[in-house]
Every structure is written in C-alpha cells, then in structure tokens.
Design an enzyme around this catalytic site. Structure first.
Site, PDB file in Angstrom:
ATOM      1  N   PRO A   1      -9.056   9.658 -50.509  1.00  0.00           N
ATOM      2  CA  PRO A   1      -8.043   9.785 -51.563  1.00  0.00           C
ATOM      3  C   PRO A   1      -8.550  10.628 -52.719  1.00  0.00           C
ATOM      4  O   PRO A   1      -9.694  10.461 -53.169  1.00  0.00           O
ATOM      5  CB  PRO A   1      -7.805   8.335 -51.987  1.00  0.00           C
ATOM      6  CG  PRO A   1      -8.097   7.543 -50.755  1.00  0.00           C
ATOM      7  CD  PRO A   1      -9.238   8.269 -50.087  1.00  0.00           C
ATOM      8  N   CYS A   2      -7.706  11.548 -53.205  1.00  0.00           N
ATOM      9  CA  CYS A   2      -8.185  12.570 -54.132  1.00  0.00           C
ATOM     10  C   CYS A   2      -7.838  12.319 -55.587  1.00  0.00           C
ATOM     11  O   CYS A   2      -8.165  13.128 -56.453  1.00  0.00           O
ATOM     12  CB  CYS A   2      -7.613  13.935 -53.722  1.00  0.00           C
ATOM     13  SG  CYS A   2      -5.807  14.003 -53.792  1.00  0.00           S
TER      14      CYS A   2
END
Length: 417
Positions: free
Chosen positions: A120-121
C-alpha cells in the site's frame, strides 16, 4: 513448464493480469481485502474457462444467469485456493509460508521465477503525506517492504518486481528507499529503480510509477528494456462506445462497435459482455459544478479552479489548496489524469466529458482508463470496485514488464539446459 510467480499485496490483480496474459502460472495471490480476493478468484475462473474453450459459461455469470458459487464450481478448487485472504504482518508470515509451500507442493513447483507486488502506497504518496499531521512518520505501512524481503529470503525468486508511487523517492528524505535497497541487497539481489509512465505502454493515462526490479546477484540479469507503444489515440477512443447514462443509472449494452484503440489494446473483444457500466448518484449541486467544469474545458480548454466557481456552489471552507478537486476527464487529450483510490470516496476528480450526462465516471470507464479489459469483473460492490481499480497497476503496463522479463527468463533457462 510455464514460468511461475507469486503475487503479494495483490489487490484486484493489475500486476498479475500482465503476467497471466503472458502465460505465467500463478502459485499464490496474497491479498487482505475480501472483495479483491473474490475478484482474483473470479479472474482465475476466466483464465481456466478460456483455456478450455468454455468462455460461454463465464459470460453466463456476467449476465447473472448463474451464481458466483455455480461459476466457482466449474473450476478446480486448487485454483480458488491459490487466492490467500491474508493480512501480511510479522505475526502472519510463518502461517502464510506454510500455505504457499502447500500450494507449491500441490502444483509440483520447485522454484519461483518471479515475485511481484507493491505494498500500500499511502504512506509514500505526496498527497497522503500532505494530509497527515505528522507526515505519516509513524505509519506501519512505511515498513511493509520488510515483509517483501522475508518472501524474497524464503523463496529466492530469480527476479522480483516491486511497484510503488514516485513519492517513495522522497519519503523521509529518501531514507525509506535507501533502506529498502539495502534490505533487498542483503537478501541476495542486485536491483535498479526507474520511474515508468503507463502512457508509454498503451495506457491512455498519465500515471507515473516507481518500478524497482531486482535479480539474483549471480544471475547475470539486468533491468529489462520495455517495448514502448507510440500509437496516438485520444481518451474519447476509450469511452465513445459506451451508452450515455445518468447518475445512479447503469447499462449492460454497448452503444456502438469498439474503436480501433479498444480492439488493438485488447480492452474490448468481440465476445465481451458489458458489466459495471454503473454510475454513482450525485446531488444536484455537484452536477451543477460538473457542468461548469465541463463547459469551461470544452469552450476554452481551461481547468476550472474551485475558487472560480459561483459563490453559491462553493461549500468547502478551504479555498487555498486542492483547487483542482473537480476535474473533467477530457475526451480530446491523449491521456487522462492519474487514477487513484480516492475515486472510491467521490468522483469529483473524474468527471465524464459529456455535459449532458453531468456525472463522474462509471466503474467500467474507470477500469478502462486503467486498461482493464471489459471481461475483467470486479467483485465486492461498487465502492470496493472503485477502490480496487484506483489501487491497481495498469494491466497493459504490467504486460509490458512481464513480456520483457519473460524473454530474459526463457533465455536464461534455455542456457541452463
């Protein structure tokens, strides 16, 4: 024997779509979102039924003629079992490894050719950091790459592909990326990091992503040369065959034959069934804003700032930042703006260019901007579908990566014989 891969932080399977379409065999897909896991299982059904010339049965599901349970009963249980609904953490890794080991054994697979995935960024994205009180300094997602390293150490894939946002380069002054490279080298890999833009690989979207590729230190591999696509199309080539719908409406019938772009890219095929051409409802004030935004672009090619709207339409107190929060997906440009997960909350940044419709993009339109084919079905409801789409790697870009790696891997294996 086909090339094999493991997909972690899999999401809806944007990366995996590129590898599956290049003939790789998936050992496991690891994902924490239940809706995305169902999407991955449904996609496994598509590939199995396609391989056995039974796509008519898959299309029955898309037409709601059979249930999901009936669809899943048409494929071997082992395919569905390859989708692991697991939240990766220090505590879950040993159990996860046991599941993957069992899958490898059942498929009679000795080695893993590729590991793919992008954690997840939000913790690295510029927008995420701007909205965080402490610049996301203490967000545990900052260190998910350490779990990626654990998978590298366990399965020693020949190559790995790590995808993330450009903000990774500057997060914490570049300290995360520096440590990431150090950790991956410690796991036995040489690596190189580049920023790729999906618009160079047939995607009609301006989407820049960090693609870090690593290879076993003594393997002799290098960062692949990806084949770029030079054809010129416009965003209208993505949308023009879909029927007009009002907010809250949906349609399951194409309005016209596919455009040249849709055929050439593979996004729409002759036998496809239209699904998810469904738009979210909008309050009347937002529709009036949309009309102003669309009209300003169509008449003067200008992006309307929030502060330029009529006063009666401005309800946000913030008049100094995020002034482009309402933005049309211009049909006369070669690329759309970057698709992000926020589309699951509202569609203000992705307004359809037709002023008569005055709505945000449907799920299918958003999926097409990401280059998902029309036969790709998203499970879990509309909000979940938007989230899966916004978080995904564009399949056409993933396909370019997978194709270039396939050439290197096949040459290497050929020389080893």
């Amino acid at each position: 024997m086909p090339l094999t891969y493991i997909d972690i932080f899999a999401g809806a399977g944007g990366l995996t779509e590129g590898f599956r379409s290049n003939g790789y065999e998936a050992i496991a897909h690891v994902e924490m979102m239940p809706g995305a896991c169902l999407t991955l299982k449904t996609r496994e059904c598509y590939y199995y039924l396609k391989r056995h010339n039974r796509l008519g049965e898959y299309n029955k599901y898309l037409k709601h003629e059979i249930s999901r349970e009936e669809l899943y009963s048409l494929v071997p249980q082992s395919l569905l079992d390859s989708v692991l609904n697991v939240t990766m953490s220090k505590e879950s890794m040993q159990d996860l490894f046991a599941l993957i080991d069992s899958l490898k054994e059942s498929k009679n697979i000795d080695e893993v050719d590729v590991l793919v995935g992008g954690p997840p960024c939000q913790a690295y994205s510029l927008v995420g950091r701007a909205r965080s009180k402490n610049n996301m300094e203490n967000d545990p997602r900052n260190y998910l790459y350490m779990l990626y390293k654990e998978v590298l150490k366990k399965y020693h894939p020949r190559i790995f592909v790590f995808e993330n946002v450009p903000g990774l380069l500057t997060a914490k002054g570049g300290a995360y990326l520096k440590d990431m490279k150090s950790q991956f080298r410690d796991a036995g890999y040489k690596l190189e990091c580049n920023i790729l833009n999906s618009k160079e690989y047939g995607v009609l979207q301006n989407r820049r992503r960090v693609i870090l590729i690593g290879w076993q230190t003594e393997s002799g591999f290098s960062y692949p040369q990806l084949r770029k696509v030079k054809e010129e199309y416009l965003v209208k080539d993505l949308l023009s065959d879909l029927p007009p719908i009002a907010p809250g409406e949906s349609s399951n019938h194409y309005d016209s034959p596919p455009t040249e772009y849709l055929k050439k890219s593979g996004i729409r095929k002759k036998e496809d069934v239209l699904t998810w051409h469904e738009a979210r409802p909008h309050i009347e004030r937002d529709r009036e804003i949309y009309k102003h935004v669309i009209s300003t672009w169509n008449n003067s090619k200008q992006r309307l700032r929030y502060s330029d709207l009529p006063e009666e339409l401005c309800t946000h107190k913030n008049r100094s930042s995020f002034l482009d929060r309402f933005k049309v997906v211009a049909s006369d440009l070669p690329t759309a703006q970057t698709m992000v997960a926020h589309i699951s909350k509202d569609g203000h940044y992705y307004i359809h260019p037709d002023i008569k419709q005055a709505r945000s993009l449907s799920v299918r339109e958003a999926a097409r901007i990401q280059s998902f084919p029309d036969n790709f079905y998203f499970e879990g409801g509309r909000t979940s579908a938007y989230l899966q789409i916004g978080n995904a790697v564009p399949p056409l870009m993933a396909e370019a990566i997978a194709s270039s790696l396939k050439h290197e891997l096949m040459e290497k294996k050929k020389n080893e014989r």
